[in-house]
Design a protein around this motif. Structure first.
Motif, PDB file in Angstrom:
ATOM      1  N   ARG A 265     -11.150  -3.059  -2.408  1.00  0.00           N
ATOM      2  CA  ARG A 265     -10.357  -1.998  -3.029  1.00  0.00           C
ATOM      3  C   ARG A 265     -10.399  -0.704  -2.211  1.00  0.00           C
ATOM      4  NH1 ARG A 265     -15.198  -1.811  -5.938  1.00  0.00           N
ATOM      5  NH2 ARG A 265     -16.049   0.311  -6.239  1.00  0.00           N
ATOM      6  N   LEU A 266     -11.391  -0.590  -1.298  1.00  0.00           N
ATOM      7  CA  LEU A 266     -11.469   0.583  -0.430  1.00  0.00           C
ATOM      8  C   LEU A 266     -10.475   0.498   0.720  1.00  0.00           C
ATOM      9  CD1 LEU A 266     -15.373   0.934  -0.212  1.00  0.00           C
ATOM     10  CD2 LEU A 266     -13.785   2.086  -1.795  1.00  0.00           C
ATOM     11  N   TYR A 267      -9.855  -0.656   0.890  1.00  0.00           N
ATOM     12  CA  TYR A 267      -8.849  -0.867   1.940  1.00  0.00           C
ATOM     13  C   TYR A 267      -7.530  -1.258   1.265  1.00  0.00           C
ATOM     14  CZ  TYR A 267     -13.146  -1.234   4.683  1.00  0.00           C
ATOM     15  OH  TYR A 267     -14.370  -0.995   5.250  1.00  0.00           O
ATOM     16  N   PRO A 268      -6.868  -0.324   0.595  1.00  0.00           N
ATOM     17  CA  PRO A 268      -5.680  -0.670  -0.205  1.00  0.00           C
ATOM     18  C   PRO A 268      -4.539  -1.231   0.636  1.00  0.00           C
ATOM     19  CG  PRO A 268      -5.943   1.720  -0.042  1.00  0.00           C
ATOM     20  CD  PRO A 268      -7.201   1.114   0.487  1.00  0.00           C
ATOM     21  N   GLN A 269      -4.389  -0.775   1.884  1.00  0.00           N
ATOM     22  CA  GLN A 269      -3.301  -1.294   2.716  1.00  0.00           C
ATOM     23  C   GLN A 269      -3.588  -2.727   3.161  1.00  0.00           C
ATOM     24  OE1 GLN A 269      -0.603   0.557   2.666  1.00  0.00           O
ATOM     25  NE2 GLN A 269      -1.885   2.002   1.522  1.00  0.00           N
ATOM     26  N   THR A 270      -4.846  -3.024   3.434  1.00  0.00           N
ATOM     27  CA  THR A 270      -5.223  -4.404   3.753  1.00  0.00           C
ATOM     28  C   THR A 270      -4.966  -5.316   2.561  1.00  0.00           C
ATOM     29  OG1 THR A 270      -6.960  -3.564   5.226  1.00  0.00           O
ATOM     30  CG2 THR A 270      -7.101  -5.880   4.574  1.00  0.00           C
ATOM     31  N   LEU A 271      -5.338  -4.843   1.386  1.00  0.00           N
ATOM     32  CA  LEU A 271      -5.116  -5.617   0.159  1.00  0.00           C
ATOM     33  C   LEU A 271      -3.632  -5.827  -0.098  1.00  0.00           C
ATOM     34  CD1 LEU A 271      -6.262  -6.955  -2.374  1.00  0.00           C
ATOM     35  CD2 LEU A 271      -6.318  -4.700  -3.461  1.00  0.00           C
ATOM     36  N   LEU A 272      -2.818  -4.793   0.132  1.00  0.00           N
ATOM     37  CA  LEU A 272      -1.379  -4.912  -0.080  1.00  0.00           C
ATOM     38  C   LEU A 272      -0.765  -5.892   0.917  1.00  0.00           C
ATOM     39  CD1 LEU A 272       1.085  -3.969  -1.677  1.00  0.00           C
ATOM     40  CD2 LEU A 272       1.295  -2.032  -0.092  1.00  0.00           C
ATOM     41  N   LEU A 383      -0.909  -8.728  13.222  1.00  0.00           N
ATOM     42  CA  LEU A 383      -0.734  -7.546  12.380  1.00  0.00           C
ATOM     43  C   LEU A 383      -1.910  -7.400  11.424  1.00  0.00           C
ATOM     44  CD1 LEU A 383       1.461  -5.356  11.958  1.00  0.00           C
ATOM     45  CD2 LEU A 383       2.427  -6.788  10.165  1.00  0.00           C
ATOM     46  N   TYR A 384      -2.309  -8.494  10.811  1.00  0.00           N
ATOM     47  CA  TYR A 384      -3.446  -8.444   9.891  1.00  0.00           C
ATOM     48  C   TYR A 384      -4.740  -8.098  10.615  1.00  0.00           C
ATOM     49  CZ  TYR A 384      -6.896  -9.933   6.431  1.00  0.00           C
ATOM     50  OH  TYR A 384      -7.961  -9.975   5.565  1.00  0.00           O
ATOM     51  N   SER A 385      -4.887  -8.575  11.855  1.00  0.00           N
ATOM     52  CA  SER A 385      -6.123  -8.306  12.594  1.00  0.00           C
ATOM     53  C   SER A 385      -6.372  -6.818  12.775  1.00  0.00           C
ATOM     54  CB  SER A 385      -6.085  -9.004  13.959  1.00  0.00           C
ATOM     55  OG  SER A 385      -5.186  -8.337  14.848  1.00  0.00           O
ATOM     56  N   GLN A 386      -5.295  -6.020  12.791  1.00  0.00           N
ATOM     57  CA  GLN A 386      -5.452  -4.569  12.937  1.00  0.00           C
ATOM     58  C   GLN A 386      -6.052  -3.941  11.673  1.00  0.00           C
ATOM     59  OE1 GLN A 386      -4.817  -3.525  15.860  1.00  0.00           O
ATOM     60  NE2 GLN A 386      -3.151  -4.725  16.748  1.00  0.00           N
ATOM     61  N   LEU A 387      -5.942  -4.626  10.544  1.00  0.00           N
ATOM     62  CA  LEU A 387      -6.384  -4.083   9.259  1.00  0.00           C
ATOM     63  C   LEU A 387      -7.777  -4.569   8.854  1.00  0.00           C
ATOM     64  CD1 LEU A 387      -3.027  -4.649   7.326  1.00  0.00           C
ATOM     65  CD2 LEU A 387      -3.879  -2.461   8.209  1.00  0.00           C
ATOM     66  N   ILE A 452      -4.937   0.844   9.324  1.00  0.00           N
ATOM     67  CA  ILE A 452      -5.707   0.632  10.561  1.00  0.00           C
ATOM     68  C   ILE A 452      -6.831   1.660  10.669  1.00  0.00           C
ATOM     69  CG2 ILE A 452      -5.579   0.710  13.078  1.00  0.00           C
ATOM     70  CD1 ILE A 452      -2.696  -0.393  12.795  1.00  0.00           C
ATOM     71  N   LEU A 453      -6.521   2.912  10.384  1.00  0.00           N
ATOM     72  CA  LEU A 453      -7.538   3.959  10.445  1.00  0.00           C
ATOM     73  C   LEU A 453      -8.603   3.765   9.375  1.00  0.00           C
ATOM     74  CD1 LEU A 453      -5.250   7.065  11.138  1.00  0.00           C
ATOM     75  CD2 LEU A 453      -6.819   5.954  12.744  1.00  0.00           C
ATOM     76  N   ALA A 454      -8.190   3.345   8.178  1.00  0.00           N
ATOM     77  CA  ALA A 454      -9.158   3.118   7.107  1.00  0.00           C
ATOM     78  C   ALA A 454     -10.137   2.001   7.463  1.00  0.00           C
ATOM     79  CB  ALA A 454      -8.426   2.766   5.813  1.00  0.00           C
ATOM     80  N   ALA A 455      -9.674   1.018   8.247  1.00  0.00           N
ATOM     81  CA  ALA A 455     -10.536  -0.078   8.681  1.00  0.00           C
ATOM     82  C   ALA A 455     -11.437   0.315   9.842  1.00  0.00           C
ATOM     83  CB  ALA A 455      -9.691  -1.294   9.059  1.00  0.00           C
ATOM     84  N   GLY A 456     -11.247   1.523  10.365  1.00  0.00           N
ATOM     85  CA  GLY A 456     -12.064   2.001  11.476  1.00  0.00           C
ATOM     86  C   GLY A 456     -11.630   1.499  12.824  1.00  0.00           C
TER      87      GLY A 456
END
Length: 463
Positions: A265-272, A383-387, A452-456
């Motif tokens: 839930r801390l990575y909402p864009q990854t989850l979306l 694309l997913y690997s970036q997240l 991407i930034l949220a994932a570091g």
């Protein structure tokens, strides 16, 4: 300094990294033989024929069997057995693969884990040779095991993409892997086409020729897995998720899995993105897995015609993967994948109107599928690997693989249910439009740079 060392280790011009990338490509080559020959072309129609023989003994070839099979007391139409089996295999995978992802990140030798899963799946695929007579139960069991092992191996394989390529190089590397997979799968399928066309000259029955083709896919998968296994053997496990000595690998992995699900839930864009991928990938996988069933049962094409069709798709998809990789370099993978979903919607609508027996029109459809297939799959992976947070690759790719190729379940469930009630595969295929529409809408709402930034991770020059 640590980040700079990591970036230098992943530099694509390094001979060390290029060697890793070349070895990595070959697992797509290895497993695509099973995906193409077995999952896509031969096994669903063959399992349907075996199930029909069991449910309706003595029924003429091509006859309409209305007597159901009974699985755990539940009546199942013989024509729905194959899509329902894929559905069950995915439900099992969705549970098991999550644990495998957590274990893989803690494994000191992830490449050997890849090999173990791959070889177990290849053995199950090879044993499909013994699915004969009315032994549909054996076919169901082997398909579930092979698909589960394929998904498990792909968790490790996809996670290694992050280890062997930097962000700006990932679309290219992923696309080349998919492209090589299409060539490998297409080559074995061409050989099997020759076998199914000339089986009489070899003193074989047609059914035995199909079983030999199934065996060849398992042997191919087993043998070519040696290339990535040896070429990537020096890669070691990540230190980002160290093993708790007291909890152990399994216990610590379960704790880490629970932590991952909480942290998602801390990575909402990854989850979306995962939610979008759940929908549009289900549509893609159901089209791939059900195409031979649709072509044979609804449109009346022979197995040889279906193999020619898939061969065309394979070789066009090679060019499509390379083309989409280049388009991503200019327009960004996110935009290119969105465009591919528009094309998929058009392809499914076109399939509904293909007349029975119109093989030329069917081949036009195959070309359209080939163009869009390779690019949409390869770029979705990169694309997913970036997240994905660094050091948590396998955990997060286990979520991805629960929805990956050959493990679609919403789509196959809908496909089977529509046939169960309508007794028409045309309505089953057109119902898949909803998956591309919903998936595309969700993907359009993903803010890639923020994710991407949220994932570091470093943001590529073009997203």
């Amino acid at each position: 300094m640590t980040q700079l060392r990591q970036e230098r280790d992943l530099e694509p011009r390094s001979p060390h990294t290029r060697r890793h990338q070349r070895s990595w490509y070959f697992y797509d080559w290895a497993n695509s033989a099973y995906v193409t020959t077995t999952s896509t072309v031969l096994f669903s129609p063959y399992l349907t024929a075996v199930a029909t023989r069991a449910a309706c003994p003595g029924l003429p070839s091509g006859g309409d069997c209305r007597t159901p099979l009974h699985v755990l007391g539940i009546p199942i139409a013989a024509g729905s057995l194959a899509p329902y089996t894929i559905t069950v295999s995915t439900i099992v995978s969705a549970i098991v693969l999550l644990f495998i992802g957590a274990v893989a990140d803690r494994s000191p030798r992830p490449t050997w884990l890849l090999g173990g899963f791959a070889w177990a799946g290849a053995v199950a695929a090879s044993l499909m040779f013994f699915v004969a007579g009315t032994r549909w139960q054996l076919g169901v069991a082997l398909l579930i095991v092979a698909n589960l092992c394929l998904g498990a191996s792909l968790i490790v394989y996809d996670a290694l993409l992050i280890r062997i390529s930097p962000p700006d190089d990932r679309d290219r590397v992923s696309s080349r892997g998919w492209a090589l997979g299409y060539l490998g799968g297409g080559l074995l399928l061409a050989l099997n086409l020759g076998l199914l066309s000339g089986y009489r000259h070899l003193g074989l029955s047609y059914e035995l020729a199909i079983r030999v083709s199934l065996l060849s896919a398992g042997v191919w998968w087993f043998g070519f897995t040696l290339i990535p296994l040896l070429g990537l053997r020096d890669l070691r496990g990540t230190t980002a998720t160290p093993v708790d000595r007291q909890a152990g690998v399994v216990g610590g992995s379960l704790e880490q899995l629970a932590s991952t699900l909480r942290e998602l839930r801390l990575y909402p864009q990854t989850l979306l993105f995962l939610l979008a991928y759940l929908f549009f990938n289900d549509g893609i996988q159901t089209v791939i897995g059900s195409s031979s069933l649709y072509g044979k049962q609804e449109l009346g094409f022979s197995d040889s015609q279906l193999i020619i069709t898939i061969l065309l798709v394979q070789f066009v998809a090679f060019g499509g993967a390379v083309l989409f990789g280049r388009l991503a370099a200019g327009f960004g993978a996110w935009r290119v994948v969105l465009g591919s979903l528009v094309m998929w919607t058009a392809v499914v609508a076109f399939a509904f109107f293909v007349p029975a027996g119109a093989f030329t029109v069917w081949l036009v459809l195959a070309v359209l599928i080939g163009v869009v297939l390779g690019g949409s799959q390869a770029l979705s992976r990169s694309l997913y690997s970036q997240l994905v947070p660094r050091g948590r690759e396998s955990e997060f790719f286990s979520l991805y693989q629960a929805m990956e190729r050959g493990t679609s379940w919403f789509g196959t469930l809908l496909f089977g249910l529509v046939y169960q009630f309508a007794h028409s595969y045309r309505w089953s295929i057109v119902a898949l439009v909803v998956f591309f529409a919903v998936g595309g809408w969700l993907l359009s709402r993903v803010r890639m740079r923020e994710g991407i930034l949220a994932a570091g991770n470093a943001v590529p020059a073009v997203v």
